[in-house]
Motif scaffolding. Structure first.
Motif, PDB file in Angstrom:
ATOM      1  N   GLU A  68      -6.302  10.281  -1.153  1.00  0.00           N
ATOM      2  CA  GLU A  68      -7.118  10.190  -2.369  1.00  0.00           C
ATOM      3  C   GLU A  68      -6.226   9.676  -3.480  1.00  0.00           C
ATOM      4  O   GLU A  68      -5.059  10.076  -3.580  1.00  0.00           O
ATOM      5  CB  GLU A  68      -7.685  11.569  -2.745  1.00  0.00           C
ATOM      6  N   PHE A  69      -6.757   8.783  -4.309  1.00  0.00           N
ATOM      7  CA  PHE A  69      -5.956   8.295  -5.441  1.00  0.00           C
ATOM      8  C   PHE A  69      -6.879   7.696  -6.496  1.00  0.00           C
ATOM      9  O   PHE A  69      -8.055   7.413  -6.226  1.00  0.00           O
ATOM     10  CB  PHE A  69      -4.905   7.280  -4.972  1.00  0.00           C
ATOM     11  N   LEU A  70      -6.311   7.519  -7.679  1.00  0.00           N
ATOM     12  CA  LEU A  70      -7.033   6.892  -8.790  1.00  0.00           C
ATOM     13  C   LEU A  70      -6.646   5.419  -8.819  1.00  0.00           C
ATOM     14  O   LEU A  70      -5.490   5.098  -9.124  1.00  0.00           O
ATOM     15  CB  LEU A  70      -6.667   7.581 -10.111  1.00  0.00           C
ATOM     16  N   PRO A  71      -7.567   4.507  -8.485  1.00  0.00           N
ATOM     17  CA  PRO A  71      -7.185   3.085  -8.412  1.00  0.00           C
ATOM     18  C   PRO A  71      -6.772   2.548  -9.783  1.00  0.00           C
ATOM     19  O   PRO A  71      -7.496   2.760 -10.761  1.00  0.00           O
ATOM     20  CB  PRO A  71      -8.475   2.388  -7.936  1.00  0.00           C
ATOM     21  N   GLY A  86       0.794  -1.221   0.000  1.00  0.00           N
ATOM     22  CA  GLY A  86       0.000   0.000   0.000  1.00  0.00           C
ATOM     23  C   GLY A  86       0.829   1.274   0.000  1.00  0.00           C
ATOM     24  O   GLY A  86       0.537   2.214  -0.740  1.00  0.00           O
ATOM     25  N   CYS A  87       1.893   1.305   0.841  1.00  0.00           N
ATOM     26  CA  CYS A  87       2.533   2.600   1.110  1.00  0.00           C
ATOM     27  C   CYS A  87       4.043   2.614   0.935  1.00  0.00           C
ATOM     28  O   CYS A  87       4.662   3.661   1.150  1.00  0.00           O
ATOM     29  CB  CYS A  87       2.199   3.060   2.525  1.00  0.00           C
ATOM     30  N   GLY A  88       4.650   1.496   0.579  1.00  0.00           N
ATOM     31  CA  GLY A  88       6.112   1.463   0.459  1.00  0.00           C
ATOM     32  C   GLY A  88       6.585   2.000  -0.881  1.00  0.00           C
ATOM     33  O   GLY A  88       5.855   1.964  -1.875  1.00  0.00           O
ATOM     34  N   ALA A  89       7.829   2.487  -0.887  1.00  0.00           N
ATOM     35  CA  ALA A  89       8.416   2.963  -2.147  1.00  0.00           C
ATOM     36  C   ALA A  89       9.079   1.827  -2.912  1.00  0.00           C
ATOM     37  O   ALA A  89       9.338   1.960  -4.111  1.00  0.00           O
ATOM     38  CB  ALA A  89       9.441   4.050  -1.865  1.00  0.00           C
ATOM     39  N   LEU A 107       5.131  -3.483  -7.581  1.00  0.00           N
ATOM     40  CA  LEU A 107       3.710  -3.653  -7.907  1.00  0.00           C
ATOM     41  C   LEU A 107       2.817  -2.795  -7.016  1.00  0.00           C
ATOM     42  O   LEU A 107       1.603  -2.779  -7.176  1.00  0.00           O
ATOM     43  CB  LEU A 107       3.307  -5.123  -7.741  1.00  0.00           C
ATOM     44  N   GLY A 108       3.412  -2.110  -6.049  1.00  0.00           N
ATOM     45  CA  GLY A 108       2.623  -1.452  -5.002  1.00  0.00           C
ATOM     46  C   GLY A 108       1.948  -0.158  -5.440  1.00  0.00           C
ATOM     47  O   GLY A 108       2.234   0.407  -6.493  1.00  0.00           O
ATOM     48  N   LEU A 109       1.068   0.313  -4.561  1.00  0.00           N
ATOM     49  CA  LEU A 109       0.264   1.504  -4.853  1.00  0.00           C
ATOM     50  C   LEU A 109       0.984   2.811  -4.507  1.00  0.00           C
ATOM     51  O   LEU A 109       0.585   3.865  -4.983  1.00  0.00           O
ATOM     52  CB  LEU A 109      -1.066   1.431  -4.081  1.00  0.00           C
TER      53      LEU A 109
END
Ligand SMILES: CCCCCCCCCCCCCC(=O)SCCNC(=O)CCNC(=O)[C@H](O)C(C)(C)COP(=O)(O)OP(=O)(O)OC[C@H]1O[C@@H](n2cnc3c(N)ncnc32)[C@H](O)[C@@H]1OP(=O)(O)O
Length: 138
Positions: free
Chosen positions: A39-42, A14-17, A21-23
């Motif tokens: 807020e983000f565009l999935p 979810g939050c790692g750099a 494949l992460g978000l």
């Protein structure tokens, strides 16, 4: 107000750099109020069927924003329970808002609610979670 941006050395989906494949989500929040949001565009790879987000990814997003309520306060913990109410499809063609807030805590047990909203403010999914925190003394 505080902001948590993706960090190198963190492979969280979810939050790692460092997860290719992460978000790579950036979160904002108020540690004193016990809140977190983003807020983000999935991306479309979160699809379940048609243009709807997969239910497992909905759970992931609710879990993620819930955990950030704790991160904002410098606390580290893991999800013990996560109860989800899927109210409307999460459409993949527009942005979504994730919100989390602390309901209460009893020592290491932290009860957190979270929700996913569309740009019109409709609640698409909600959750209540119990997190067990490892670095709290109260
Ligand atoms: C080492 C540090 C690592 C930190 C890493 C941080 C990374 C963050 C990453 C975040 C990523 C995002 C997040 C993720 O995805 S985290 C990943 C997903 N989560 C996990 O993998 C956690 C797996 N579970 C465990 O490891 C253990 O269960 C833990 C360690 C959490 C607790 O095991 P432990 O054996 O210690 O305790 P317990 O399970 O018997 O019970 C715990 C307490 O809870 C009470 N209870 C239970 N149900 C309910 C209920 N419905 N209403 C009210 N209370 C309830 C129960 O009575 C008890 O209370 P008490 O008797 O204590 O008073």
């Amino acid at each position: 107000m505080k902001t948590l941006a993706p960090k190198t050395g963190n492979s969280c989906f979810g939050c790692g750099a460092d997860n290719p494949l992460g978000l790579k989500l950036t979160f904002h929040g108020d540690p004193e109020k016990g809140t977190a949001w983003t807020e983000f565009l999935p991306p479309h790879f979160l699809a379940g069927g048609a243009n709807m987000m997969h239910g497992g990814f909905i759970a992931l997003l609710l879990d993620e924003v819930s955990s950030k309520v704790l991160s904002m306060q410098g606390k580290r913990g893991v999800t013990r329970n996560l109860e989800i109410s899927y109210q409307k499809p999460v459409n993949l063609s527009g942005p979504v808002r994730l919100e989390g807030s602390l309901i209460r805590h009893e020592g290491r047990k932290h009860f957190i609610k979270a929700r996913i909203l569309n740009p019109g403010g409709d609640v698409l999914a909600e959750s209540e979670a119990l997190f067990l925190v490892f670095n709290t003394s109260s």
